[in-house]
Motif scaffolding. Structure first.
Motif, short mmCIF file in Angstrom:
data_model
loop_
_atom_site.label_atom_id
_atom_site.label_comp_id
_atom_site.label_asym_id
_atom_site.label_seq_id
_atom_site.Cartn_x
_atom_site.Cartn_y
_atom_site.Cartn_z
N LEU A 71 0.84 -1.63 0.26
CA LEU A 71 0.03 0.48 -0.19
C LEU A 71 0.78 1.12 0.21
N ALA A 72 1.52 1.21 0.60
CA ALA A 72 2.55 2.48 0.58
C ALA A 72 3.65 2.50 -0.67
N ARG A 73 3.83 1.36 -1.25
CA ARG A 73 4.57 1.70 -2.34
C ARG A 73 3.85 2.19 -3.54
N VAL A 74 2.83 1.75 -3.68
CA VAL A 74 1.65 1.73 -4.83
C VAL A 74 0.82 2.22 -4.84
N LEU A 75 0.48 3.16 -3.79
CA LEU A 75 -0.65 4.55 -3.51
C LEU A 75 0.67 5.48 -3.39
N ASP A 76 2.02 5.56 -2.55
CA ASP A 76 3.04 6.03 -2.66
C ASP A 76 1.94 6.86 -1.63
N SER A 77 1.72 6.21 -0.43
CA SER A 77 1.29 7.09 1.16
C SER A 77 2.38 7.34 2.68
#
Length: 211
Positions: free
Chosen positions: A152-158
């Protein structure tokens, strides 16, 4: 000089998509060999089609996650709202099933997934698909939580993500002392949620409010 500490081996990355392609015919043959080795007769009316059924359910229900990437599981993403200012997005009680790699016994439970929008957001239902992308592999509960939060952190740049899992482990409930009521918990946090601050307390307040 004091002896140097052994370096901790980094966990192996998850297999690349399509790196594992189940062979249902070979799997069915292996199941036949297993049943025969267990002293069971394949002439038993209840076991005649068991090898084929087992190969099918493993190929399509327990191992199909290897064929998908987190990007494919999350699908189309959208620009985050312009007025987004660090609010949490939380989806709780996502049902999942997986298979423990140690004993090849199932564990089932609920996933609670949260993230703070960075540059992109995604449909709520896609968070369940992301959980299944990793749950449908041979994986430990702790690693499942970690892979979801990191993806989630990587794909959504969260800037902040979390995955919290509550599960019933068959290898714990059915073996050893038969801990029939045991529930296992695993948590993984990335970014701002790694700190025990207001954001994490807000997350747990939301999860507590659902009960």
């Amino acid at each position: 000089m004091p002896p140097s500490r052994p370096r901790r081996r980094a966990p192996a990355p998850p297999p690349a998509p399509s790196a594992l392609k189940p062979d249902p015919v070979a799997m069915a043959r292996a199941v036949r060999d297993f049943l025969t080795a267990a002293g069971l007769s394949l002439q038993d009316v209840n076991l005649v089609d068991t090898p084929t059924r087992v190969a099918d359910v493993w190929s399509n229900g327990f191992l199909d996650g290897y064929a998908r990437t987190p990007e494919e599981a999350l699908g189309k993403t959208y620009p985050a709202p312009a007025n987004s200012s660090g609010e949490l997005v939380v989806v709780s009680d996502l049902r999942f099933h997986s298979m423990c790699p140690h004993h090849l016994l199932p564990f089932t439970g609920r996933a609670h997934v949260a993230y703070v929008p960075g540059t992109r957001v995604v449909g709520f239902g896609r968070l369940a698909s992301l959980v299944d992308c990793f749950a449908h592999r041979l994986i430990l509960q702790e690693e499942l939580a970690r892979q979801v939060a990191q993806s989630l952190a990587r794909v959504l740049d969260s800037p902040a993500t979390a995955c919290i899992l509550e599960a019933e482990q068959a290898c714990l409930r059915l073996r050893a002392d038969h801990q029939r009521d045991a529930v296992t918990h695993a948590e993984a946090y990335e970014g701002l949620l790694r700190r025990d601050g207001p954001l994490r307390r807000e997350l747990w307040a939301r999860l507590g409010a659902r009960r």
